[in-house]
Design a protein around this motif. Sequence first.
Motif, mmCIF file in Angstrom:
data_model
loop_
_atom_site.group_PDB
_atom_site.id
_atom_site.type_symbol
_atom_site.label_atom_id
_atom_site.label_comp_id
_atom_site.label_asym_id
_atom_site.label_seq_id
_atom_site.Cartn_x
_atom_site.Cartn_y
_atom_site.Cartn_z
ATOM 1 N N ALA A 346 -11.069 -0.862 5.215
ATOM 2 C CA ALA A 346 -10.081 -0.749 3.933
ATOM 3 C C ALA A 346 -8.909 -2.425 4.230
ATOM 4 O O ALA A 346 -8.342 -2.760 3.227
ATOM 5 C CB ALA A 346 -8.036 -0.395 4.534
ATOM 6 N N SER A 347 -9.802 -3.392 4.668
ATOM 7 C CA SER A 347 -9.237 -4.804 4.824
ATOM 8 C C SER A 347 -11.003 -5.539 3.927
ATOM 9 O O SER A 347 -10.574 -6.780 3.906
ATOM 10 C CB SER A 347 -8.762 -5.184 6.254
ATOM 11 N N GLN A 348 -11.611 -5.362 4.233
ATOM 12 C CA GLN A 348 -12.629 -5.760 3.220
ATOM 13 C C GLN A 348 -13.295 -5.452 1.996
ATOM 14 O O GLN A 348 -13.580 -5.998 1.865
ATOM 15 C CB GLN A 348 -14.358 -5.462 4.540
ATOM 16 N N VAL A 349 -13.118 -4.758 1.929
ATOM 17 C CA VAL A 349 -13.436 -4.052 0.245
ATOM 18 C C VAL A 349 -12.692 -4.133 -0.802
ATOM 19 O O VAL A 349 -11.435 -3.271 -0.338
ATOM 20 C CB VAL A 349 -14.143 -2.907 0.281
ATOM 21 N N PRO A 350 -12.288 -3.772 -2.212
ATOM 22 C CA PRO A 350 -11.019 -3.897 -2.996
ATOM 23 C C PRO A 350 -10.848 -2.448 -3.126
ATOM 24 O O PRO A 350 -9.518 -1.871 -3.782
ATOM 25 C CB PRO A 350 -11.712 -5.014 -3.790
ATOM 26 N N TYR A 351 -11.911 -1.640 -3.534
ATOM 27 C CA TYR A 351 -11.357 -0.120 -3.412
ATOM 28 C C TYR A 351 -10.852 0.804 -2.842
ATOM 29 O O TYR A 351 -10.892 1.999 -2.732
ATOM 30 C CB TYR A 351 -12.798 0.332 -3.931
ATOM 31 N N VAL A 352 -10.889 0.497 -1.609
ATOM 32 C CA VAL A 352 -10.228 0.682 0.136
ATOM 33 C C VAL A 352 -9.005 -0.052 -0.092
ATOM 34 O O VAL A 352 -9.571 -1.117 0.527
ATOM 35 C CB VAL A 352 -10.894 1.104 0.950
ATOM 36 N N ASP A 353 -7.597 0.764 0.225
ATOM 37 C CA ASP A 353 -6.513 -0.463 0.381
ATOM 38 C C ASP A 353 -5.852 0.987 0.005
ATOM 39 O O ASP A 353 -5.375 2.029 0.520
ATOM 40 C CB ASP A 353 -6.205 -1.216 -0.894
ATOM 41 N N ALA A 354 -4.266 0.237 0.614
ATOM 42 C CA ALA A 354 -3.350 1.364 0.887
ATOM 43 C C ALA A 354 -2.535 2.231 -0.357
ATOM 44 O O ALA A 354 -2.011 2.846 -0.123
ATOM 45 C CB ALA A 354 -1.816 0.544 1.361
ATOM 46 N N ASP A 355 -3.181 1.599 -1.286
ATOM 47 C CA ASP A 355 -3.352 2.669 -2.622
ATOM 48 C C ASP A 355 -4.193 3.577 -2.889
ATOM 49 O O ASP A 355 -4.028 4.367 -3.561
ATOM 50 C CB ASP A 355 -2.962 1.932 -4.481
ATOM 51 N N PHE A 457 -3.072 -5.939 13.789
ATOM 52 C CA PHE A 457 -3.138 -6.665 12.700
ATOM 53 C C PHE A 457 -3.999 -5.403 11.761
ATOM 54 O O PHE A 457 -4.250 -6.316 10.371
ATOM 55 C CB PHE A 457 -4.130 -7.412 12.778
ATOM 56 N N ARG A 458 -4.141 -4.344 11.448
ATOM 57 C CA ARG A 458 -5.374 -3.837 11.109
ATOM 58 C C ARG A 458 -4.424 -3.080 10.243
ATOM 59 O O ARG A 458 -3.073 -2.670 10.449
ATOM 60 C CB ARG A 458 -6.262 -2.667 11.656
ATOM 61 N N PRO A 459 -4.573 -2.509 9.154
ATOM 62 C CA PRO A 459 -4.015 -1.500 8.101
ATOM 63 C C PRO A 459 -3.235 -0.936 8.844
ATOM 64 O O PRO A 459 -4.207 0.442 9.690
ATOM 65 C CB PRO A 459 -4.536 -1.196 7.004
ATOM 66 N N PRO A 460 -1.647 -0.378 8.637
ATOM 67 C CA PRO A 460 -1.340 1.115 8.968
ATOM 68 C C PRO A 460 -2.122 2.665 8.958
ATOM 69 O O PRO A 460 -1.677 2.870 10.128
ATOM 70 C CB PRO A 460 -0.194 1.204 8.645
ATOM 71 N N TYR A 461 -2.874 2.724 7.974
ATOM 72 C CA TYR A 461 -3.417 3.605 7.347
ATOM 73 C C TYR A 461 -5.151 3.706 8.318
ATOM 74 O O TYR A 461 -5.784 4.783 8.662
ATOM 75 C CB TYR A 461 -3.471 4.150 6.125
ATOM 76 N N VAL A 462 -5.380 1.942 9.108
ATOM 77 C CA VAL A 462 -6.364 2.897 9.865
ATOM 78 C C VAL A 462 -6.039 2.914 11.426
ATOM 79 O O VAL A 462 -5.275 2.227 12.443
ATOM 80 C CB VAL A 462 -7.466 2.173 10.253
ATOM 81 N N THR A 463 -5.682 4.645 11.984
ATOM 82 C CA THR A 463 -5.449 5.038 12.809
ATOM 83 C C THR A 463 -6.433 5.405 14.086
ATOM 84 O O THR A 463 -5.695 5.279 15.445
ATOM 85 C CB THR A 463 -4.490 5.959 12.735
ATOM 86 N N GLY A 464 -7.305 5.497 14.239
ATOM 87 C CA GLY A 464 -8.375 5.471 15.008
ATOM 88 C C GLY A 464 -9.219 4.608 15.175
ATOM 89 O O GLY A 464 -9.306 3.593 14.822
ATOM 90 N N ALA A 465 -10.200 4.434 16.216
ATOM 91 C CA ALA A 465 -11.479 3.796 16.697
ATOM 92 C C ALA A 465 -11.970 3.111 15.936
ATOM 93 O O ALA A 465 -13.015 4.077 15.161
ATOM 94 C CB ALA A 465 -11.490 4.235 18.303
ATOM 95 N N ASP A 466 -11.365 1.965 15.102
ATOM 96 C CA ASP A 466 -12.511 1.065 14.367
ATOM 97 C C ASP A 466 -14.496 0.894 15.120
ATOM 98 O O ASP A 466 -14.686 0.981 16.282
ATOM 99 C CB ASP A 466 -12.600 0.614 13.907
#
Length: 604
Positions: A346-355, A457-466
């Motif tokens: 979610a924070s490393q590639v442009p095609y996965v984001d808040a939108d 600091f991770r995006p809020p939609y990343v809610t689980g264990a990474d």
Amino acid sequence: MAGMYCTSRGLCVFVVCTAVILSLTGGSDAVVVSTTHGDVSGSEFLTSSVVGNAVFDRVFTFKGIPYAAPPVGDLRWRPPQDPTSWTGVRDVTEFGSRCPQVEFPLSGTIYDAISVRSNSSSEDCLFLNVYTPNVSATANLPVMVWIHGGGWYSGSGASYPAEIPTSLHNVVMVTINYRLAHLGFLPTLDDDAPGNFGLLDTIKALEWVRGNIRNFGGDPDRVTIFGESAGGWSVSLLVMSPMATGLFHRAISQSGVAGFPVREKRDITQTQNLALSLNCSTASYDDMMSCLRGLPSENLLTTVFPSVVTDGRFLLQSPWDLMNHKFINRVDYLLGTNNDEFGYMASQVPYVDADGMTRAEFETNLLENLQLVVEQYLRSSVDTILQPVIDQYLDPDMADDPIYRRDQFLQLLTDAWFAAPTVMMAQAQSGMPAVAWQASSRVYQYELQHRASVFSFRPPYVTGADHGDDFFLMFGIPLLRDDTGNSWKYSFTQEERDLSLDMMAYWVNFAANGDPNDSTGAARMRDMVHWPRYTPSSQSYLKLDVTSSADVKIRESNMKFWNEEVPRLMGKHVHSNRASHGTRETSCSLSVLVFTFVVSYLLA
């Protein structure tokens, strides 16, 4: 250090390879221990002001012990050789060099607070480190050998603070270096080792452990190998390898079981492509290898996805085939994944984001990632499985929702790359029948479901264990004290410190007794949730959380899709995963077991 590797086909896997600078608070006279190659002198690590809840006030550390000769010159891309013996006492109070590697720095509050403990990089890197609370040769403590992650591109044994769990438990811990990137995994035409060099290094390290660990307080008959991400891959491959038979007795794979591209013996396409890119002629194989062996190591650190070779010695068949046929070493196995392994994307590639993701982004990037999935079956086309994958993960009634598409894409990758291979290995190991001379393997599966508060600091939609979150808990980083010794170093919650204590206890209990619930021999008892044993019929697992609980059949439909439907579409015959006591199944497994012993004897 934190690292991320990205393949040429677009798959990025974030690997936490952290390290903590642990300051010694004092010590006494050095401790000298004998090894097969010479005496070594280590140091003491005093725990009282550094590790909260420590059981032992000191841990003995031995850093930078060579377990193999430097793989340089003509030994580059050769099987590891014995190190040169020494006279006198060798000082092993400092870490040895880490292997040449691709560096992937990652920013973030907790990553900035931790750093690598090995300052130099060199091909002379085949070192290991030993941590023990007791150096008596009669202590007979269980031994845990850590194989680091890093995508087989980066990392080192020195990066992991094994002082912490060792200060809390009756256990000897060993961390190792092994060759990485092209230096560790380049295919060759040499019959003695046509690839898999980094994996052969791990076998050499385990041979050292078998021959030496008793003098460090360890029991050579209770050795557990464990690792995370690429380290988990390595663990699973050792479970599959006849060359590793008898070198360990239990195994733990965290976020990684072999389910990735594999090459057949004598396929040196990757090597030839590398040679051409470095202006080495491919007209003569010997001249090409001579040219490559003469190049500086930094010229060889490209990010082509490493692959294993079915070489007929270390690996007799592809990992998928070995698991499918239950052609694996019989060991107790604890293995699992995190529930949001690809959240970092979610924070490393442009095609996965808040939108979310557009339909075009979903399908384009799915194609790139599925290419790596099909290569484990020695296939090249994803056309056969593309639509079935879309149908499995996209509900037609939700398919126009970009947020839904993003979340399903991340779940799809977590399942395909981590959860499904883990379940397949659990089925294979637990499905092997008992024999007269050995009981059936004990298997325990988990899924970590808690995202620690320090990752806010991770995006809020990343809610689980990474991916990599388990490492912080397993190595007890929440229990580190700050420089004053009076406060916690990092802002984990008390519940998270308790979860860390639980995970370390489960892991060490398993290493000691083959059962994460059995605390016999523990330095300190903990009251923990019962972890049910995995069987082919029950498929029980533990949901690791601040309030853990048991469940069964993790994402059953998705697991069956990846482990049964996709292989069939790839032309594979899938053996039934149902529990069976029939003569045919038992006979087949016994035949495979006998064959394993025969091969092991011939390779000895």
